[in-house]
Design a protein around this motif. Sequence first.
Motif, PDB file in Angstrom:
ATOM      1  N   MET A  28      33.698  33.686  51.490  1.00 38.16           N
ATOM      2  CA  MET A  28      35.095  34.067  51.220  1.00 38.16           C
ATOM      3  C   MET A  28      35.652  33.166  50.119  1.00 38.16           C
ATOM      4  O   MET A  28      35.480  31.961  50.131  1.00 38.16           O
ATOM      5  N   ASN A  29      36.308  33.827  49.179  1.00 42.85           N
ATOM      6  CA  ASN A  29      36.915  33.087  48.083  1.00 42.85           C
ATOM      7  C   ASN A  29      38.051  32.191  48.570  1.00 42.85           C
ATOM      8  O   ASN A  29      38.849  32.597  49.395  1.00 42.85           O
ATOM      9  N   LYS A  30      38.097  30.986  48.012  1.00 41.32           N
ATOM     10  CA  LYS A  30      39.150  30.071  48.405  1.00 41.32           C
ATOM     11  C   LYS A  30      40.490  30.498  47.792  1.00 41.32           C
ATOM     12  O   LYS A  30      41.544  30.275  48.352  1.00 41.32           O
ATOM     13  N   TYR A  31      40.394  31.118  46.618  1.00 43.35           N
ATOM     14  CA  TYR A  31      41.612  31.541  45.924  1.00 43.35           C
ATOM     15  C   TYR A  31      41.711  33.053  45.866  1.00 43.35           C
ATOM     16  O   TYR A  31      40.725  33.732  45.598  1.00 43.35           O
ATOM     17  N   VAL A  32      42.884  33.574  46.108  1.00 45.29           N
ATOM     18  CA  VAL A  32      43.081  35.022  46.017  1.00 45.29           C
ATOM     19  C   VAL A  32      43.553  35.431  44.621  1.00 45.29           C
ATOM     20  O   VAL A  32      43.412  36.577  44.221  1.00 45.29           O
ATOM     21  N   ILE A  33      44.126  34.465  43.912  1.00 51.30           N
ATOM     22  CA  ILE A  33      44.538  34.720  42.523  1.00 51.30           C
ATOM     23  C   ILE A  33      44.110  33.524  41.677  1.00 51.30           C
ATOM     24  O   ILE A  33      44.309  32.380  42.077  1.00 51.30           O
ATOM     25  N   GLU A  34      43.512  33.807  40.522  1.00 51.66           N
ATOM     26  CA  GLU A  34      43.234  32.749  39.543  1.00 51.66           C
ATOM     27  C   GLU A  34      43.554  33.293  38.168  1.00 51.66           C
ATOM     28  O   GLU A  34      43.038  34.335  37.782  1.00 51.66           O
ATOM     29  N   THR A  35      44.411  32.593  37.453  1.00 53.70           N
ATOM     30  CA  THR A  35      44.613  32.978  36.060  1.00 53.70           C
ATOM     31  C   THR A  35      44.241  31.779  35.202  1.00 53.70           C
ATOM     32  O   THR A  35      44.412  30.628  35.617  1.00 53.70           O
ATOM     33  N   ASP A  36      43.698  32.074  34.026  1.00 52.69           N
ATOM     34  CA  ASP A  36      43.301  30.996  33.132  1.00 52.69           C
ATOM     35  C   ASP A  36      43.840  31.280  31.730  1.00 52.69           C
ATOM     36  O   ASP A  36      43.497  32.296  31.126  1.00 52.69           O
ATOM     37  N   LYS A  37      44.708  30.401  31.281  1.00 53.03           N
ATOM     38  CA  LYS A  37      45.329  30.526  29.947  1.00 53.03           C
ATOM     39  C   LYS A  37      45.778  31.967  29.683  1.00 53.03           C
ATOM     40  O   LYS A  37      45.513  32.549  28.641  1.00 53.03           O
ATOM     41  N   LEU A  38      46.456  32.511  30.671  1.00 52.79           N
ATOM     42  CA  LEU A  38      46.911  33.901  30.594  1.00 52.79           C
ATOM     43  C   LEU A  38      48.124  34.015  29.667  1.00 52.79           C
ATOM     44  O   LEU A  38      49.109  33.284  29.816  1.00 52.79           O
ATOM     45  N   ASN A  39      48.021  34.933  28.714  1.00 56.65           N
ATOM     46  CA  ASN A  39      49.136  35.185  27.793  1.00 56.65           C
ATOM     47  C   ASN A  39      49.465  36.659  27.785  1.00 56.65           C
ATOM     48  O   ASN A  39      48.574  37.500  27.914  1.00 56.65           O
ATOM     49  N   LYS A  40      50.755  36.939  27.646  1.00 56.61           N
ATOM     50  CA  LYS A  40      51.168  38.329  27.478  1.00 56.61           C
ATOM     51  C   LYS A  40      52.255  38.394  26.422  1.00 56.61           C
ATOM     52  O   LYS A  40      53.240  37.648  26.486  1.00 56.61           O
ATOM     53  N   THR A  48      42.251  36.950  37.529  1.00 59.07           N
ATOM     54  CA  THR A  48      41.401  37.567  38.542  1.00 59.07           C
ATOM     55  C   THR A  48      42.127  37.588  39.880  1.00 59.07           C
ATOM     56  O   THR A  48      42.869  36.675  40.228  1.00 59.07           O
ATOM     57  N   VAL A  49      41.915  38.679  40.611  1.00 58.74           N
ATOM     58  CA  VAL A  49      42.474  38.852  41.949  1.00 58.74           C
ATOM     59  C   VAL A  49      41.302  39.094  42.894  1.00 58.74           C
ATOM     60  O   VAL A  49      40.453  39.952  42.614  1.00 58.74           O
ATOM     61  N   LEU A  50      41.202  38.328  43.952  1.00 58.24           N
ATOM     62  CA  LEU A  50      40.106  38.430  44.920  1.00 58.24           C
ATOM     63  C   LEU A  50      38.754  38.414  44.209  1.00 58.24           C
ATOM     64  O   LEU A  50      37.830  39.140  44.552  1.00 58.24           O
ATOM     65  N   GLY A  51      38.679  37.591  43.158  1.00 54.89           N
ATOM     66  CA  GLY A  51      37.412  37.400  42.446  1.00 54.89           C
ATOM     67  C   GLY A  51      37.107  38.425  41.378  1.00 54.89           C
ATOM     68  O   GLY A  51      36.072  38.341  40.730  1.00 54.89           O
ATOM     69  N   MET A  52      37.973  39.422  41.185  1.00 52.79           N
ATOM     70  CA  MET A  52      37.709  40.466  40.182  1.00 52.79           C
ATOM     71  C   MET A  52      38.746  40.425  39.068  1.00 52.79           C
ATOM     72  O   MET A  52      39.938  40.258  39.357  1.00 52.79           O
TER      73      MET A  52
END
Lengths: 300, 129
Positions: A1-13, A63-67
């Motif tokens: 099971m993933n420890k994080y449900v959300i991961e963003t990295d240097k996300l820009n919009k 990424t959300v839930l690893g995707m």
Amino acid sequence: MNKYVIETDKLNKYYGEKHALKNLSIKVKAGKTTAIVGSNGAGKSTLFKILLGVLAPSDGTATVLGMPTNSLSPKLRGDIGFVNEEHSLPFWMPVGKLVTIHKALYVNWNDAVYNDVVAFFNVAKTQRISELSRGERAGVNLAMALAQQPKLLLLDEPTLGLDVVAKRAFLEALISIQDLSSCGIVYCSHSMDEVERVADDLLIMEKGALRFHSTPDEFVERVSAWMVDFEEKMPNKENFPGLLNINRIDDSYQLVVLDQNDSYKEHLLELGASNVFKVPVNLDKAINSILAQNHASKAL
Amino acid sequence: MINITVGDSRPIFKQIVDELHIKIVKGDLPPGTKLPSVRGLAIQLTINTNTVAKAYKELTALGVVEAKTGLGLFTRSPERSASEKEQMQQVKQAVSHFIADIAGTNIDQETILELIENELNTLYRINDK
């Protein structure tokens, strides 16, 4: 099971010229409730849209839930629950019918969870959505989102416009499931009262960037407030290390500062301040001082 | 059973610890009293379950409550096991928090000292019984 449900990295919009999210790197833990706070225009809604796969990042990854969010599979979408402040449900439909439809859509649907959560609200299956109050609609919405047994639950100002009783029922229902699942909950709210009650973790966003990430208690610890008088002209604000905010209160000033210990008193006295004393800081004050920081210059 | 104030400068978990600790020391909750479940107290106070769990953990570390497997959490007689130095540290910390909390009020020193004395008298009278 993933420890994080959300991961963003240097996300820009970017929306055209507008830089809505700036190098946002955040991690949201499974099994915890993370509050996101920020003024209007801080980028919360843009972030939610990206997390739901509705918007694509301009740059960086989310990424959300690893995707990656721009390639969420239908199964994974079923693992994300989403409740926003609209609580827009088909108004002509009886509650029971709506539930039957949702049940068919989600493979992990759990009737017991639906019934437990909806029990916090006074809702009968035979009632049409149009007959429900806003608070009851919020309850049905939350119960349905939880019954799909999400691994990530996104709540975007879910209690906005609810009366105190409905708000309390909503929070109680949410708390009743907090320790029963490994679901990561993201709670977006302008109500510091609610944040203090439900949040394990706190993300403060400002103008599309992440300002702070810590537990609410640790964050409050870092902020202190001082009442001071200046007989002479108040020194330039560059003289106050860690300054977040200055407020004029009658003839005195209240300084809110970050990461300063009790020796700050001596520093203030050296600057010519008198009647220096420390005043208590709560979460509301601490967060608002961060968000009001840009207005600090106006107060002088 | 207990009250918390949202918007207080003390974190909620600390308010729970303080309130239960005082109730136990004062004898309002005699040894062997069963505490509400984590989930029960969380819903009752409308606060995060982890916050209640954290408070219970701290009360256990303080030695004023104990877990009985499968039965729940129970109060026990407070032990004064901490060293004198540790106790002094604890009191000093409590006093500085107290001072920070009352700073800014216009109540004079004499009245405040009187209030403290009353509270101390209540506490020790009950403990000596």
